[in-house]
Design a protein around this motif. Structure first.
Motif, short mmCIF file in Angstrom:
data_model
loop_
_atom_site.label_atom_id
_atom_site.label_comp_id
_atom_site.label_asym_id
_atom_site.label_seq_id
_atom_site.Cartn_x
_atom_site.Cartn_y
_atom_site.Cartn_z
N ALA A 105 0.83 -1.21 0.00
CA ALA A 105 0.00 0.00 0.00
C ALA A 105 0.86 1.26 0.00
O ALA A 105 0.60 2.20 -0.76
N LEU A 106 1.91 1.28 0.83
CA LEU A 106 2.78 2.46 0.89
C LEU A 106 3.57 2.63 -0.40
O LEU A 106 3.82 3.75 -0.85
N SER A 107 3.98 1.52 -0.99
CA SER A 107 4.70 1.59 -2.26
C SER A 107 3.82 2.19 -3.35
O SER A 107 4.24 3.06 -4.12
N PHE A 108 2.57 1.74 -3.40
CA PHE A 108 1.62 2.28 -4.38
C PHE A 108 1.36 3.76 -4.12
O PHE A 108 1.33 4.57 -5.05
N ARG A 109 1.20 4.14 -2.85
CA ARG A 109 0.92 5.54 -2.50
C ARG A 109 2.09 6.44 -2.87
O ARG A 109 1.90 7.53 -3.44
N SER A 110 3.30 6.00 -2.58
CA SER A 110 4.47 6.82 -2.85
C SER A 110 4.72 6.95 -4.35
O SER A 110 5.04 8.05 -4.85
N SER A 111 4.58 5.86 -5.09
CA SER A 111 4.86 5.90 -6.53
C SER A 111 3.85 6.77 -7.27
O SER A 111 4.22 7.56 -8.15
N THR A 112 2.56 6.67 -6.93
CA THR A 112 1.56 7.50 -7.60
C THR A 112 1.72 8.97 -7.24
O THR A 112 1.55 9.85 -8.10
N TYR A 114 4.55 10.53 -6.34
CA TYR A 114 5.74 11.10 -6.99
C TYR A 114 5.54 11.21 -8.50
O TYR A 114 6.09 12.11 -9.13
N GLU A 115 4.75 10.32 -9.08
CA GLU A 115 4.46 10.44 -10.51
C GLU A 115 3.74 11.75 -10.80
O GLU A 115 4.05 12.44 -11.79
N ARG A 116 2.80 12.11 -9.96
CA ARG A 116 2.10 13.39 -10.13
C ARG A 116 3.04 14.56 -9.91
O ARG A 116 2.99 15.56 -10.63
N TYR A 117 3.91 14.45 -8.91
CA TYR A 117 4.90 15.50 -8.65
C TYR A 117 5.82 15.69 -9.86
O TYR A 117 6.10 16.81 -10.29
N ASN A 118 6.28 14.58 -10.42
CA ASN A 118 7.17 14.63 -11.57
C ASN A 118 6.45 15.18 -12.80
O ASN A 118 7.03 15.92 -13.60
N THR A 348 0.85 12.15 0.70
CA THR A 348 -0.27 13.10 0.72
C THR A 348 0.21 14.51 0.40
O THR A 348 -0.48 15.27 -0.29
N GLU A 349 1.39 14.88 0.89
CA GLU A 349 1.89 16.25 0.71
C GLU A 349 2.28 16.53 -0.73
O GLU A 349 2.01 17.61 -1.25
N ILE A 350 2.94 15.59 -1.40
CA ILE A 350 3.44 15.85 -2.75
C ILE A 350 2.43 15.45 -3.82
O ILE A 350 2.71 15.61 -5.02
N GLU A 351 1.27 14.94 -3.42
CA GLU A 351 0.26 14.56 -4.41
C GLU A 351 -0.18 15.77 -5.22
O GLU A 351 -0.45 15.68 -6.41
N PHE A 354 1.59 21.75 -6.66
CA PHE A 354 1.49 23.17 -6.99
C PHE A 354 1.12 24.04 -5.80
O PHE A 354 0.88 25.24 -5.97
N GLY A 355 1.06 23.48 -4.59
CA GLY A 355 0.60 24.23 -3.44
C GLY A 355 1.70 25.04 -2.77
O GLY A 355 2.73 25.39 -3.39
N ASN A 356 1.51 25.30 -1.48
CA ASN A 356 2.46 26.10 -0.70
C ASN A 356 3.14 25.30 0.39
O ASN A 356 3.70 25.88 1.32
N ASP A 357 3.10 23.98 0.29
CA ASP A 357 3.84 23.16 1.25
C ASP A 357 5.33 23.27 0.98
O ASP A 357 5.77 23.65 -0.12
N VAL A 358 6.13 22.90 1.97
CA VAL A 358 7.58 23.05 1.85
C VAL A 358 8.11 22.21 0.69
O VAL A 358 9.03 22.63 -0.03
N ASN A 359 7.54 21.03 0.47
CA ASN A 359 8.06 20.14 -0.56
C ASN A 359 7.38 20.32 -1.91
O ASN A 359 7.63 19.53 -2.83
N ASP A 360 6.53 21.32 -2.07
CA ASP A 360 5.90 21.57 -3.35
C ASP A 360 6.86 22.27 -4.31
O ASP A 360 7.91 22.78 -3.90
N LEU A 361 6.48 22.30 -5.57
CA LEU A 361 7.33 22.93 -6.59
C LEU A 361 7.42 24.44 -6.33
O LEU A 361 6.41 25.09 -6.05
N PRO A 362 8.62 25.02 -6.44
CA PRO A 362 8.77 26.47 -6.22
C PRO A 362 8.31 27.28 -7.43
O PRO A 362 9.12 27.80 -8.21
N LEU A 363 7.01 27.39 -7.61
CA LEU A 363 6.47 28.05 -8.79
C LEU A 363 6.84 29.53 -8.83
O LEU A 363 7.04 30.09 -9.91
#
Length: 448
Positions: A105-112, A114-118, A348-351, A354-363
């Motif tokens: 479950a965690l592997s699936f959550r992390s991979s999906t 990060y795919e959206r982040y990428n 959950t954070e990197i899903e 485009f937001g304002n979390d610390v690990n989001d993309l620096p738009l």
């Protein structure tokens, strides 16, 4: 002396503060406490601390309350088993079986996630590439009619700058759209679109301003308390006006400029015209792709199920660890909970990248970088071939020769061909010398 301008500036500053923006302060050499929880992370900063000691960018602040709860739960199970006749310990076989399921479950959550982040990063890379190409196309290949009249040439130049500024407006408008910020008065957006007739600009801006959060609500968001998190689409849902699609509307204005230059025959080469509209289409693809990433999260059934699986596993841990660890069950359960729930929290954070979390993309940084690149390009007139090809220090056969363009222009064609063959031979020998680490004799430099 007129006092109208200062009053306008004060009014605009007050408007910006109403949206949560403030004057940009000089960046300190160290992080303030509030910066540890605000994002996105500044990529220019560098920390010498080992990664396991860093707090900025870690999910630890949002893990404090879950860890306290798990610690209390594990303590209760341990105390009941230790000081009462009720032995709550169970066989560890369940730990093995559930551990495999939790790992999947965690592997699936992390991979999906990060795919959206990428995907988000790829779309913004495409935006940067296309905007730079479009800006260069307009700046170099759209004619300025200075030879016909000075006024006509100045008008063409200012039209080009206005069109290039729309590329910055598109990037900034897209950033705000992805962050569910529908107003037109943001300090980085308003100067770029104030002259455009956009739907968001005609809406009631007061209703689109963010309300100041209470300290308790801000602290709840920092700690990851779900009940303290607001709906990010709240401003859009409450709006009574049609807010439109600012990035798409900006592209419409940019398309009108390209139609203008083609009608006035300021861009007559067909391949340049095709390239221009391909770039506009690519920017529209970026807009649609980013909206796809934003509006198509992991299906809620998966999210709920994975959350339930991880929490069930963590809550069962003390029962399975007590027979083997005794009092160590408490810290052991908290450590396992940090690992398992932490990985889930990162997903959950990197899903939404485009937001304002610390690990989001620096738009914001991407938009500033694009604006700086365009400023550098437009800081000088479009280069002409006579400005650089015929320069005295244009060493056309470097490193074989230090002679400039004018010197080789007076040589015969056979001499130039012979020099090119000599240059190729010297390059091959240099490559072999680098591979064998054998010193190569200094090549004979041709001079005039």
């Amino acid at each position: 002396m007129s006092t109208e301008a200062p009053s306008v500036n004060i009014s605009r500053e007050a408007t910006w503060k109403a949206h949560g923006y403030h004057a940009r302060k000089p960046q300190p050499h160290h992080l303030e406490m509030e910066d540890y929880f605000a994002g996105p992370r500044d990529m220019a900063r560098h920390s010498k601390l080992p990664f396991f000691m860093r707090l900025h960018g870690s999910v630890l602040p949002k893990m404090l309350l879950p860890l306290f709860f798990i610690g209390g739960w594990a303590t209760a199970i341990t105390l009941i088993s230790k000081f009462t006749r009720a032995d709550l310990g169970i066989n560890s076989l369940l730990l093995t079986v559930l551990g495999f399921v939790v790992g999947l479950a965690l592997s699936f959550r992390s991979s999906t996630a990060y795919e959206r982040y990428n995907d988000g990063r790829k779309y913004w890379s495409q935006l940067m590439l296309t905007s730079r190409n479009m800006a260069r196309l307009i700046w170099v290949h759209v004619e300025e009619r200075h030879s016909e009249s000075e006024e006509l040439g100045k008008r063409d130049l200012l039209e080009k700058l206005s069109a290039i500024n729309l590329l910055n407006a598109f990037a900034v408008a897209l950033k705000h759209r992805l962050r569910f910020e529908p107003a037109a008065e943001y300090p980085d957006l308003e100067p770029l679109i104030a002259h455009l007739d956009l739907m968001a600009g005609t809406a009631d801006q007061v209703a689109l301003r963010k309300k100041k959060q209470t300290p308790w609500k801000s602290a709840g968001e920092y700690l990851g308390i779900s009940f303290a998190e607001s709906n990010p689409r709240k401003l859009i849902k409450r709006a009574n006006d049609n807010l439109g699609n600012p990035p798409l509307e900006v592209l419409t204005y940019l398309s009108s400029y390209m139609e203008h230059v083609m009608q006035d025959k300021l861009m007559t080469v067909p391949v340049h015209q095709t390239w221009a509209f391909n770039n506009l289409s690519s920017l529209a693809d970026v807009l649609t792709g980013c909206e796809r990433v934003l509006n198509t999260p992991l299906p809620i059934a998966y999210t709920i199920s994975i959350s339930q699986i991880t929490w069930a596993y963590v809550l069962v841990l003390p029962f399975q660890l007590y027979h083997y660890l005794d009092w160590v069950t408490i810290p052991g359960t908290m450590l396992a909970a940090y690992i398992i729930l932490g990985l889930s929290k990162i997903g959950t954070e990197i899903e939404n990248p485009f937001g304002n979390d610390v690990n989001d993309l620096p738009l914001d940084e991407y938009c500033r970088e694009l604006a700086a690149d365009i400023d550098v390009m437009t800081s000088a007139p479009a280069p002409r071939i006579e400005d650089w090809v015929y320069a005295a220090n244009n060493r056309v056969l470097h490193p074989l020769s230090v002679t400039g363009f004018a010197g080789w222009q007076h040589r015969s064609l056979e001499e130039i061909r012979e020099a090119l063959r000599a240059k190729a031979t010297t390059s091959v020998k240099s490559i072999h010398a680098d591979r064998s680490e054998t010193p190569l004799a200094e090549p004979k430099i041709a001079t005039v």
